[in-house]
Design an enzyme around this catalytic site. Structure first.
Site, short mmCIF file in Angstrom:
data_model
loop_
_atom_site.label_atom_id
_atom_site.label_comp_id
_atom_site.label_asym_id
_atom_site.label_seq_id
_atom_site.Cartn_x
_atom_site.Cartn_y
_atom_site.Cartn_z
N GLY A 1 5.35 -6.46 6.07
CA GLY A 1 4.27 -7.14 5.08
C GLY A 1 5.12 -8.02 3.97
O GLY A 1 4.87 -8.90 3.54
N TYR B 1 0.52 -6.27 -4.17
CA TYR B 1 0.47 -7.43 -4.90
C TYR B 1 0.93 -7.35 -6.27
O TYR B 1 1.63 -8.26 -6.81
CB TYR B 1 -0.94 -8.12 -4.86
CG TYR B 1 -1.19 -8.69 -3.39
CD1 TYR B 1 -0.27 -9.12 -2.46
CD2 TYR B 1 -2.38 -8.07 -2.90
CE1 TYR B 1 -0.88 -9.32 -1.21
CE2 TYR B 1 -2.80 -8.27 -1.60
CZ TYR B 1 -2.11 -8.98 -0.78
OH TYR B 1 -2.27 -9.30 0.84
N ILE C 1 -3.31 -11.47 5.20
CA ILE C 1 -1.80 -11.05 5.69
C ILE C 1 -2.12 -9.57 6.09
O ILE C 1 -2.61 -8.79 5.31
CB ILE C 1 -0.87 -11.13 4.27
CG1 ILE C 1 0.36 -10.63 4.76
CG2 ILE C 1 -1.39 -10.38 3.16
CD1 ILE C 1 1.70 -10.83 3.81
N LYS D 1 2.98 -5.28 -7.44
CA LYS D 1 4.79 -5.02 -7.47
C LYS D 1 5.29 -6.22 -7.00
O LYS D 1 6.48 -6.68 -7.52
CB LYS D 1 4.96 -3.88 -6.18
CG LYS D 1 6.23 -3.80 -5.83
CD LYS D 1 6.57 -2.79 -4.67
CE LYS D 1 6.59 -3.62 -3.40
NZ LYS D 1 7.29 -3.43 -2.23
#
Length: 170
Positions: free
Chosen positions: A107, A141, A95, A143
């Site tokens: 994102g 990630y 990503i 979060k």
């Protein structure tokens, strides 16, 4: 307005361009030129990308704003996963967002799309590997609820790097 669309082999040159650019933007400052060039030439060659695009257990998507490609993601299922964890999991292998679009929600939208994709595939969990020194990505990630569960080696040229494997139970 962010539009997410599936990529096919007709998009391979655009995929190669954004894959190389975002990888360089993300990692060139922390790795040797030789290791970067080796990785870019092998993992992002047209032949390699076409093979991946033709694999039914791999899926690529562009994030576009006003018809400009600003990021992409790659999802792996079943035996296409980089680690043989579970046929009932989806791996978020890549990503990446162009630096100029960081902080604008691209994102997050791609990540949310990946979660929805995994749920539609009836996966038990979504997982990924993130370089232990990529603190910005680790925070993102965490979060979003992913938790560390293991480690694996990511080979960048001659440099064996440690990735933290994280997952989100769906």
């Amino acid at each position: 307005m962010i539009h997410i669309r599936k990529i096919d082999t007709q998009d391979v040159e655009q995929l190669q361009q954004i894959a190389k650019q975002t990888f360089i933007e993300t990692f060139a400052h922390s790795n040797s030129e030789a290791d970067m060039q080796h990785y870019l030439s092998t993992q992002f060659s047209i032949a390699q990308l076409k093979n991946e695009l033709n694999n039914p257990d791999m899926a690529f998507y562009f994030a576009e704003i006003a018809q400009h490609i600003v990021g992409y993601l790659k999802l792996n299922m079943k035996e296409a996963q980089t680690e043989p964890l579970s046929p009932h999991a989806v791996e978020l292998q890549r990503i990446y967002i162009l630096n100029q679009w960081h902080g604008q929600g691209v994102g997050q939208q791609l990540f949310d799309f990946a979660i929805q994709f995994a749920k539609e595939k009836q996966a038990d969990y979504l997982w990924l590997g993130v370089w232990e020194h990529n603190h910005k990505a680790l925070r993102f990630y965490q979060k979003n609820g992913l938790i560390p569960f293991d480690r694996h080696i990511f080979q960048l040229g001659n440099d064996a790097q440690t990735d933290i494997m994280m997952k989100l139970t769906l």
